[in-house]
Every structure is written in C-alpha cells, then in structure tokens.
Motif scaffolding. Sequence first.
Motif, mmCIF file in Angstrom:
data_model
loop_
_atom_site.group_PDB
_atom_site.id
_atom_site.type_symbol
_atom_site.label_atom_id
_atom_site.label_comp_id
_atom_site.label_asym_id
_atom_site.label_seq_id
_atom_site.Cartn_x
_atom_site.Cartn_y
_atom_site.Cartn_z
ATOM 1 N N LEU B 311 -71.840 -1.731 -16.527
ATOM 2 C CA LEU B 311 -70.468 -1.428 -16.435
ATOM 3 C C LEU B 311 -69.478 -2.037 -15.225
ATOM 4 O O LEU B 311 -68.616 -2.145 -15.346
ATOM 5 C CB LEU B 311 -70.672 0.207 -16.296
ATOM 6 C CG LEU B 311 -69.403 0.773 -16.632
ATOM 7 C CD1 LEU B 311 -69.345 0.790 -18.094
ATOM 8 C CD2 LEU B 311 -69.507 2.446 -16.426
ATOM 9 N N PHE B 312 -70.327 -2.154 -14.051
ATOM 10 C CA PHE B 312 -69.945 -2.735 -12.670
ATOM 11 C C PHE B 312 -69.404 -4.104 -13.164
ATOM 12 O O PHE B 312 -68.164 -4.541 -12.741
ATOM 13 C CB PHE B 312 -71.077 -2.597 -11.789
ATOM 14 C CG PHE B 312 -70.643 -2.907 -10.338
ATOM 15 C CD1 PHE B 312 -69.339 -2.190 -9.874
ATOM 16 C CD2 PHE B 312 -70.859 -4.123 -9.756
ATOM 17 C CE1 PHE B 312 -68.821 -2.749 -8.594
ATOM 18 C CE2 PHE B 312 -70.508 -4.441 -8.498
ATOM 19 C CZ PHE B 312 -69.416 -3.700 -8.119
ATOM 20 N N ALA B 313 -70.046 -4.966 -13.808
ATOM 21 C CA ALA B 313 -69.849 -6.157 -14.247
ATOM 22 C C ALA B 313 -68.564 -6.145 -15.208
ATOM 23 O O ALA B 313 -67.436 -6.956 -15.047
ATOM 24 C CB ALA B 313 -70.887 -6.930 -15.154
ATOM 25 N N LEU B 314 -68.578 -5.431 -16.338
ATOM 26 C CA LEU B 314 -67.497 -5.409 -17.241
ATOM 27 C C LEU B 314 -66.207 -4.991 -16.474
ATOM 28 O O LEU B 314 -64.884 -5.517 -16.964
ATOM 29 C CB LEU B 314 -67.904 -4.367 -18.387
ATOM 30 C CG LEU B 314 -66.997 -3.977 -19.643
ATOM 31 C CD1 LEU B 314 -66.980 -5.504 -20.389
ATOM 32 C CD2 LEU B 314 -67.388 -2.871 -20.415
ATOM 33 N N LEU B 315 -66.220 -3.938 -15.737
ATOM 34 C CA LEU B 315 -65.063 -3.118 -15.290
ATOM 35 C C LEU B 315 -64.689 -3.357 -14.020
ATOM 36 O O LEU B 315 -63.387 -3.196 -13.730
ATOM 37 C CB LEU B 315 -65.057 -1.362 -15.678
ATOM 38 C CG LEU B 315 -65.401 -0.998 -16.948
ATOM 39 C CD1 LEU B 315 -65.512 0.278 -17.074
ATOM 40 C CD2 LEU B 315 -64.231 -1.514 -18.034
ATOM 41 N N THR B 316 -65.492 -3.944 -13.035
ATOM 42 C CA THR B 316 -65.108 -4.201 -11.851
ATOM 43 C C THR B 316 -65.112 -5.592 -11.368
ATOM 44 O O THR B 316 -64.025 -6.270 -10.934
ATOM 45 C CB THR B 316 -65.870 -3.244 -10.799
ATOM 46 O OG1 THR B 316 -65.819 -2.196 -11.259
ATOM 47 C CG2 THR B 316 -65.603 -3.362 -9.350
ATOM 48 N N VAL B 317 -66.268 -6.230 -11.554
ATOM 49 C CA VAL B 317 -66.594 -7.422 -11.145
ATOM 50 C C VAL B 317 -65.647 -8.718 -11.942
ATOM 51 O O VAL B 317 -64.919 -9.379 -11.385
ATOM 52 C CB VAL B 317 -68.066 -8.126 -11.012
ATOM 53 C CG1 VAL B 317 -68.240 -9.423 -10.743
ATOM 54 C CG2 VAL B 317 -68.622 -7.146 -9.959
ATOM 55 N N GLY B 318 -65.788 -8.261 -13.302
ATOM 56 C CA GLY B 318 -65.203 -9.238 -14.198
ATOM 57 C C GLY B 318 -63.586 -9.212 -13.878
ATOM 58 O O GLY B 318 -62.908 -10.401 -13.675
ATOM 59 N N PRO B 319 -63.128 -8.137 -13.824
ATOM 60 C CA PRO B 319 -61.401 -7.964 -13.820
ATOM 61 C C PRO B 319 -61.095 -8.562 -12.257
ATOM 62 O O PRO B 319 -60.247 -9.428 -12.132
ATOM 63 C CB PRO B 319 -61.199 -6.498 -13.734
ATOM 64 C CG PRO B 319 -62.326 -5.993 -14.670
ATOM 65 C CD PRO B 319 -63.481 -6.856 -14.403
ATOM 66 N N ALA B 320 -62.028 -8.385 -11.202
ATOM 67 C CA ALA B 320 -61.743 -8.891 -10.084
ATOM 68 C C ALA B 320 -62.144 -10.586 -9.940
ATOM 69 O O ALA B 320 -60.995 -11.178 -9.553
ATOM 70 C CB ALA B 320 -62.803 -8.390 -8.922
ATOM 71 N N LEU B 321 -62.771 -11.232 -10.668
ATOM 72 C CA LEU B 321 -62.837 -12.361 -10.828
ATOM 73 C C LEU B 321 -61.799 -13.039 -11.491
ATOM 74 O O LEU B 321 -61.032 -14.192 -11.316
ATOM 75 C CB LEU B 321 -64.111 -12.777 -11.386
ATOM 76 C CG LEU B 321 -65.406 -12.802 -10.804
ATOM 77 C CD1 LEU B 321 -66.591 -13.264 -11.474
ATOM 78 C CD2 LEU B 321 -65.187 -13.850 -9.395
ATOM 79 N N PHE B 325 -59.218 -15.932 -10.827
ATOM 80 C CA PHE B 325 -59.147 -17.435 -11.323
ATOM 81 C C PHE B 325 -58.407 -17.379 -12.788
ATOM 82 O O PHE B 325 -58.370 -18.371 -13.270
ATOM 83 C CB PHE B 325 -60.372 -17.681 -11.712
ATOM 84 C CG PHE B 325 -61.326 -17.767 -10.294
ATOM 85 C CD1 PHE B 325 -61.066 -18.935 -9.433
ATOM 86 C CD2 PHE B 325 -62.551 -16.887 -9.870
ATOM 87 C CE1 PHE B 325 -61.827 -19.149 -8.082
ATOM 88 C CE2 PHE B 325 -63.084 -17.079 -8.947
ATOM 89 C CZ PHE B 325 -62.968 -18.043 -8.156
ATOM 90 N N ALA B 326 -57.898 -16.363 -13.302
ATOM 91 C CA ALA B 326 -57.326 -16.227 -14.385
ATOM 92 C C ALA B 326 -55.857 -16.406 -14.327
ATOM 93 O O ALA B 326 -55.306 -16.567 -13.232
ATOM 94 C CB ALA B 326 -57.817 -14.763 -15.328
ATOM 95 N N LYS B 327 -55.097 -16.606 -15.758
ATOM 96 C CA LYS B 327 -53.808 -16.932 -15.660
ATOM 97 C C LYS B 327 -53.114 -15.850 -14.765
ATOM 98 O O LYS B 327 -53.272 -14.526 -15.091
ATOM 99 C CB LYS B 327 -53.321 -17.106 -16.929
ATOM 100 C CG LYS B 327 -51.870 -17.624 -17.277
ATOM 101 C CD LYS B 327 -51.699 -17.867 -18.734
ATOM 102 C CE LYS B 327 -50.161 -18.095 -18.807
ATOM 103 N NZ LYS B 327 -49.885 -18.246 -20.218
#
Lengths: 265, 490, 454
Positions: B311-321, B325-327
């Motif tokens: 969940l941490f990856a999906l909802l916190t780290v992923g969006p933070a990255l 780096f995203a558009k």
Amino acid sequence: MNDMTLMDKTVDTQKIKIAAKDVNVYYGDTHAIKDVNVEIEDNTVTAFIGPSGCGKSTFLRCLNRMNDTISTCKVKGDILLDGEDIYDKRVDPVQLRAKVGMVFQKPNPFPKSIYDNVAYGPRIHGLAKNKAELDEIVEKSLRRGAIWDEVKDRLDAPGTGLSGGQQQRLCIARAVATEPEVLLMDEPCSALDPIATAQVEELIDELRSQYSVVIVTHSMQQAARVSQKTAFFHLGSLVEFGHTGTIFTNPEDPRTESYITGRIG
Amino acid sequence: MPTFWLVALLLALSAAGYFGGRRRAIASAAGNVKDLHSLPSYYGYHVALAAFVPAIAALAIWLLVQPMFIESRVSGMIPAEAVPENSTIGLVMSDVRRVAEGLDLAVEQGLLTAREARNVAGGEQDIRALMGEVGVALGDDVRPEVLNASQAYRNLSNTGRAAMTAVVALLSLGGFAWAYSRIHKDFRARNVVERAVLALLIMAASLAILTTIGIVLSMLFETKNFFGLHSWTDFFFGSTWAPNFRGGSELSILPLLWGTLYISFIALLVAVPVGLFAAVYLSEYASGAVRSFAKPLLEILAGIPTIVYGLFALLTVGPALASLFAKGGFLGVEWMAGATSVLTAGLVMGIMLIPFVSSLSDDIINAVPQALRDGSLGLGATKSETVRQVVMPAALPGIVGAVLLAASRAIGETMIVVMGAGAIAKFSANPLESMTTITTRIVSQLTGDTDFASPETLVAFALGLTLFVLTLGLNVLALYIVRKYREQYE
Amino acid sequence: MTDLSQSPAGAAPEPRKHGGSLLEQTPRTKRRNAAEKRFRAYGIAAIAAGLVMLLILVTTIVGKGTGAFQQTFVTLEVELLESKLDKKGERNIEDIKKVTTFGYAPIIKGAMEAAVAEYGIETSLKAKELAGILSKDVAAQLRDYVIANPDQIGQTVEFRFLASSRVDGYLKGRVTRDSIVNDKNISAEQLDLVDALAAAGVLEKTFNLDFITGADASDARPEAAGIGVSMLGSLFMMLVVLALALPIGVAASIYLEEFAPQNWLTDMIEVNISNLAAVPSIVFGILGLAVFINYMHLPTSAPLVGGLVLTLMTLPTIIISTRASLKAVPPSIRDAALGVGASKMQAVFHHVLPLAAPGILTGTIIGLAQALGETAPLLLIGMVGFIASNAPETIADGLLAPNSAMPAQIYEWAKRADPAFYERAWGGIIILLLFLVTMNTLAVILRRRFERRW
C-alpha cells in the motif's frame, strides 16, 4: 642476522620507559587495581606474576589503553610513557598502541595470509613506502619472530593454518613489524606446549635488546627464566617489585614468599 | 457435512475408550492400582488411541484417494470422440464435475428432489438453465455423455462416501474392541502408548517433508500439463509475455525474470549498504542503550506485513516518484508514465529488507571472535580499520550468505510488486518504467476466472515451480555458506 | 617517519618509528581519525535512514488511516409514511418486506426537503439532488430499521443517515471544490448545501463504529464499507492455524529435539524445515490452490482453506522457536526425571515441556502474527474479489462460508478506483497493525515474565 650481534649487548643502567603512579582501575563498582606504583625500564623484561584475578592482566592492558574498549572500565592515576601521560586527553590511543604493542594469551592470527598478517601493522601505520620495503619489513619481522625459516616458502598460506606455537610467534612477529617501543605480552605461552613455550621464551630474551618487554605470566618458573624485573600482584595491589633474583630468593613481603613457595595462588 | 460428524464420532469413541479402558484396567487389578504394570491412564490412552488413530488415518487417506479414483473411472466413460476439437479430456471432466456439483446444489436448495436429480436426463429439461439457477455457470449446453458421466460421478461419490463412513466407523470400533480386550493388569500399556506417541511425533515431524513433496508434486503435475499445451522452448527461451485467452499466447518467463531480478537488484542496492552499515554500527560502535533502542525499532520494519509495504508503494512512494519524474512534475521531465515502476517496488522492498540484512549481519559480525578485534586494536589500528580490514573479511562468507537470503526474499516477494511494480512485461533498463515479475504474473493468472485446462492459467504453475527452484537454490546455497562460516568459529 | 632506509641494518637502537611526542597527533593519525569519524557517520546515517523510514511509514499510516474511523452523518427527522410503507396498515411483516428500497426513496427525499425548509436553507436543488448528498446505502438502512421496528410506521423518527463518500471527503479535505469540477456524483451547489447543513449542526463527522464492525460494501458505496466481517474471517483462520500448527509444531519439535536419532531421515526433516521457512509465501498459495481446492474440492474462499495454507506456512516458524526453547531446558532436568524412574517420554511431557511452555507460547504468538499479516497465498485461494457481506453465524459457517481476511480486504480496497477506499485501506492497516502490536507485546511480556536463566 643483525639481531644476533645485538644479543650479546648488555645494558646495565636502564632508562625508565614507563612509570605508573598511583594507578587505580575500576570495573563498574569493582576496584580492580589499587594504588599501583611501578617503573618499567627500557631493554628489560619485566614480569608480572600473581594468582589469577590479582589484576596483573588488567594492569597490563592499562599500559596501552586496551581497557578503553571496555565501557565500564575507569582508570585513575598517571601512567607516563617517556614522561608523557598516556591518559592525557590529547593522546590518541591509536598512536599510543603503535608505540606499545601487544601479544595476547591466545594466538589470534587474522584470517589472512601469513604475509598480510605481518604487513597489517606497517600498512595501517604507513611504515613502508613501497612493496619492496614492505617485503623487507615482513622478512625482518618474521626473522625476529624466529619463524622465518618455517614459513618463508608459504607466505601466502593462511596464518590460521599454522600450529599453535607458530601462530603465537607469528603474532609476535606481527607485533614487532609495527616497530613498537614497548611490547606487552599477556600470558603468551599459556596456550602452547612446552617446546613452543621454550621457543617463545628464547625469542622474548632476544627481543629485550630492542624493546622494553612486559610479560604477564602464570608460571613463576617462566618469570624466573625470562625476566630481569618481577612485580608480584595480589588482590589488585602491587605487593613487591624488584630484581627477579631478589624476588625469588629473598622476598621481602610474606605474601610474596607464600606465593613463591606455593602456599597461595 | 458427513465428514464432520464422522470426526465427531471418532472423538466421542476415543473419549469413551479412555474412560472404559481405565476402568477395565482398575477392575482387572481388583481396584488395587499398584498391581497394574502402568498407571491407569495409560490403559485409557491405549484404547483411545486405538479407536482414533487408525480410523482418522483411513479417513484422511480415503479423502485423498477417492477423487483420484472417481476421476479415472469417470474419465474412462467418456469416449474419445465425445471430446470436441480444441478441447481436452480435462476440460470435459471439469464440466462433468460442475454438472454433478450443480445437481447436488439443486437438491440442497430444494429445486429438485433426490430422485428427480438421479433421473435428470438431457432433452426433457434445460439442464443449463437449471444450473444457472443454482449459480453454476456452464459454457455450453450439457451433452448427453457429459450428463451420463456426471450422474456416474455422483453415484460413485455417494457410494464412496457411504463406504468411507462404514470403513472408518468399523475401524474405530474394531480398534476400540481390540484394545479393550487386551487390557489386563500385566499388559504393558505404557510401553505400547509411548511407542504409539513416538510414531505420532515422527509423523508430525515428517509433515515438513510431506509439505515439500506436496509443493513439488502439485506444481510438477500442472507444469507437465502446461508443457503438453505450450512449447517449453517458448517458455524458457522466448522473448515475449503476451497471454491471450483466445489462444495463441506467447508465454515466456524471460521478461518476467528480468523484471524480478531488476527489482530485487534495486531492493538489495538499498537494503545491503544500509543494513550492513547499521549492523556494523550496532555491533561495533553503539553503546548498550543505543543498541537496545535502535535494534528493536529497526526490527519493527521486519514485522510489518507486506500488504502495508504494498500500500505504501502504491499510494505513497509511487505518487511521490511520479511527482518528481512524471509529466508536470517538479523536475519538469517526463520519464515516468504512472506511479508503478521498478524503482517504486525496488525502493519499498529495500526498506522492507533493511532489518533482514541488518539482523542477519549483526549475528554474523558478533560471531567474529573478540580476539581478532583485540589483535588489530593492539597493533594500533583504529576501529574502522579493524572493521574494514579484519572483521569484515572474517565475516564475509556469512554476509554473502545473508545477502543471498535477502535476494531470495526479494525474488519471492509478492504484495509489494503486485501493488508497486506494474503489469507490463518487457526488457528495459529504465528503472522508472513499470515492469512485471514472476510472482505478479502468478497472482494475475490464478485469480479471477480461471480455467485449469488453458495454458494461460497453467503457466502460473510453471512460473511457480521456477520460482520455487530459484529460491530453493539460493536458500540452500546461503544456508550452506552460513553454516560453514559458523563452524569455522565454533 | 618512514625512514627505514636511514637506519643502518644492525645498528642499535633503531630510530623511533612513531613520531616524537604522544601529545601531538601526526598528520597520518589525523587522517586516519578523520576516516574513522566518516565511517562512524555512515553507520549512524544507516541507522537514521532505517528509523526515518519507519517514522515516515508510521506517520503515513496514521495520517491517512485515522480518517476511516470518522464518518459524516446527516441526522434528519423522517416521517415513516404508512401510505408508502404499509398500505394495508396491518403491520404484517411480510407486507412491509415487500416494499423495496425504491419505496423508501421518496421518504428520504421528503426528509431532506423538510430539513432544508426547517433551517431556512436557500437552494435551487431538486429533491433528488438534495438526497444525492446521502449515501446510496441509506434506503437499505432505513428499510432494515423499519423491518426491525414495524411499530414505528406512521411516526416521525430521528434517523442518522450516512452521507455520501464525496460529502465525507469534503469534510475531511480529500474532496475540494476544485476537484469536483468534472465529478458527476456531486456539484458545487450540493457542497453549499453541505456547508449549510453543517452550520445548522445536522451534518457532522463522528466516530464510525461501522468501519470496525461492518461488512465490505460495493464499489459505489465506500462510505458504508467496514472491516468487521473480514476480521472474523481472519479470526477463524487463526483458530485453524492455532489448532493445527501448535500441536503439530510442538510434536515435531519434541521428536527432533528429544528423540530423533542421527540418521538420514532426521537430516532430511531438518533440511526441509529450514528450507520451508524461506520458501516464498505465494508458493504455499499455489500448494493450497492445487491440493486443497482443485484436488480435495474444499470450498474456495473458505477460512478453513486459508487456515490450512497458513498452518503449513507457519509451522517452520513455530518448530524453530519451540526447538530453541526445548534446547534451553538444561539436561539436568531430564536426568533428574530419568533418575527417579520416569520413562524418557514422561520426562519430556511432565518436566521439559511445561518448562519450555512460555517459550513455545511466545513463538506461537509470533508465528500467528506473521500468519495474520500474510496476504499473497490468500489471493490464490480466492479470498479477494468478492464482497464479504454477512458475518458468519455458526462455527461451521465461519470455517466454510466464503469470507475475506483483513489483509486481503485491505488489498481489495487498494485495488478499487475510488480514493475513498484508500482511506479505508489505511484505516484497515491501522487495525491490522494494532492486532500485530498487541500480539507482539504479549509475546515480549510472556518472554520477560517467564524467562528463566539456568
């Protein structure tokens, strides 16, 4: 071969190398060393004897601040090396231990090759400018450790593969390679068989020509054989200190006499 | 649930056996307990065990063997020509089972009487509609062969169940009677009971072997089926993962393996330096107070369930990255398409592995004898020189073992990659792209609607077996290295 | 300093190698001490990194999850019109049950209109849009209430309606006026209404017990979803694990530690146990699917199957810790028992096992905690992907009826599109972690309390 010529040289009036004044050591609440005063001379073998638990090893470890690694240990009083207090705040124990080397009770070669074991000290202290010099130091130290002939063909073999006596002589060579001024030995023969013990004792006598050697031993015979000065410790106090001959033949203190004659200890 | 009642009956019988056996033993010694060879309760245990253990063992074996037996009998009834093209006997059999199940359900729900269910024949009734009513979805109309087979299936199952009940009950009663009859004051009940208990202990210990065999067999069978339907060369050496439930899938493990290894590599890149330095600090530098404070806190990270990290990856780290780096992100670059990526999963997995690496390395560093440290310090080395040049080389084999164990953990980790890595199978070196892993594909091929006759489902077992072999190899190697290491200093 | 070349071999005494005074650090010592400080700093940085991660994790969980324990409710006066709910007026429960939730919609709309009128709120919204701020679940809730209390028909009662997840999100700051521009489920005007109702004290955020005790809800109704039923699923799984893993694990450990001879079988068992402890959990899921479901035809999604799979997974953990605590009992205890004529089996069961019990218990609790948080194998035996809507009523039901488990439920919520479910997922994690913390604390207390130093 140079050490052979040195052997005959005897020095009578020695300069004081280490002077301990009113040294007290505490392990937490335990008072391990009580008001010890002793003067250790250069180019002399000084033996610390006494029953087990009398504090002789603890006192030895104070001389190169190995007790610093034990967090509960506190040392009070002055220990002067060449007139400088080794417990002074400005003194770096690392630099001190380069001057005051140590050999331990159990042979503890590093899990490296024989060469790397001996080269370890010179490398960390930067004693050799290049490989050739390092080779020279290693050879000289192994010769001084009286083990060169046994290992010269297998310097790349692991040090842990040697026999107990060889390991201890390797450890002495390793200590010598750092070019210390004082060599502390904590019961260096207790884990060795009689033949290996004899070899190490012979070595200690040779080392005296260049270093001040302090040896802790359980064995009174050993102290009598190798040392010029003997200090008798009992229950944390230094009971008697003097020429080895005097201590063994004509002790002043009744406790020393009891120990020498086997009534306590 | 007849099995439930059967077990209850066994328990009741063995309880009765305990008290009966005890009483008979005391009676045989004419009330004088001292005359008995063993304590009275041992006579009780003897009867109880005799009534329970053989019967429950028979029950377990029966439950395991009956499906196999019925399956082979029924599938023998289906003629080869009844198997349509593009189908297999396995598919037909799964229809047979579902129809049989549906008929049972219909009886249970009162839509049919037991007699009607037995007499259901094709043509008169719309079986498919009936099945739909009880919630069993069928792809096709039920063909007569299938209906016949499923009736046979039901018959055999019913007979089997009845026979099982009879056999188990008889065994239990027989055991009871036999043990009860043996009771006599000179009978060595304690020795017999202790031997039986020892046998039970051995069986409990052997469960570990059984589990391993179960794991290997269950995956091996389905993997064999998979390789019957799909070429093994494509699986091991192909380059594309493109499952297509309409057929013509490309199912190669290589892109998945790449994703798995890449993510594990990033995880180790995070966990090994941090974990190792933490272990060195804790074991060589930290005071007792710091150690007793920091070590348990770090180990909390190891006790957190993987779903939380997912969940941490999906909802916190992923969006933070993604916000970096995203558009439209802070860096003004467009390197990331979504929140899931190799980096997302790798970072989070790395955090999870920190305590794993640190506590294993801590143990290993502590196993290095203090004499070596003293030897180095006594030569005037600093602590860091001692650690780097004496302690670390001495501990190296053990630490390699610890890292291998951590790698095996990373390769087998599921939830973090399912939630953080993405679903696209490809070879790419860009850590900001989403990629997929072996475990992720196992989950996606085996959840939702599964059809155990299609290669797209069965491939999961081949993936599982590969994963098992891979992690097993790493574990065996790591445990061997660590054991050798420990022996060196013992 | 390194003037080896200057010392003529054999000349005594050789020049001192290690500088002059001890009181001055040589440049080399300074460099080495700087390296020492750096090395030490790396260690501190590594520990700090680990602890910061823990801190971030905990603050994220608490920050995002506590919202799930609060929910927005609208308290309205509802006139339960007899004309709509019980046309015959006989209070026959069968008749009342015939009125579907559609029949309740006008009543709820009426209640909203009445509230708007009562508090003098000016709005151009129609009745349907007024009721749009309430959850899609409220009609069913009201119907349940009426069926339970048929005597209330015809009366005006005060009823607490669940607000929709958008309204709830607006109060919690998750939904803003900017974010709803393209949202079909709520309009700015409805938010005005929400503000007015909140000002009137009708609409408020309160503690949400339903989240802890309730069942999951469908995709469109995140506000009604709870974790209670899947908590029961987890409970039943843990009962299975406890009932199987503890006796089997203890029996296996006793054999290996006390009786096993040194032979190939023992070696084989030991190797298997240590390897099973490191097999990825998903492999146990595949085993469960293949053996328990496909082969033995046990029901899919049943906690019994989940419990069996988790048992196999937990066994190595329990065996390893049990063996450690058996090993900690000194041999003198066994000798003492054997010395007074006990058999080996009696010595173990009467003396060794009771002494090792606290350690075994501690290991079991830790094993259970590990099983409680495990998700991956549950995905494969079908414990996700459906809505566990009813709490099981009997033990058999609890073991065999399809259910979810806490971690599986959390995963299910995390997969859904509506961010309102994410709050549920974080909230679920708080509850899961509370269980784990409690179990681990219990284990630590047990260990402290009963730890013996022989």
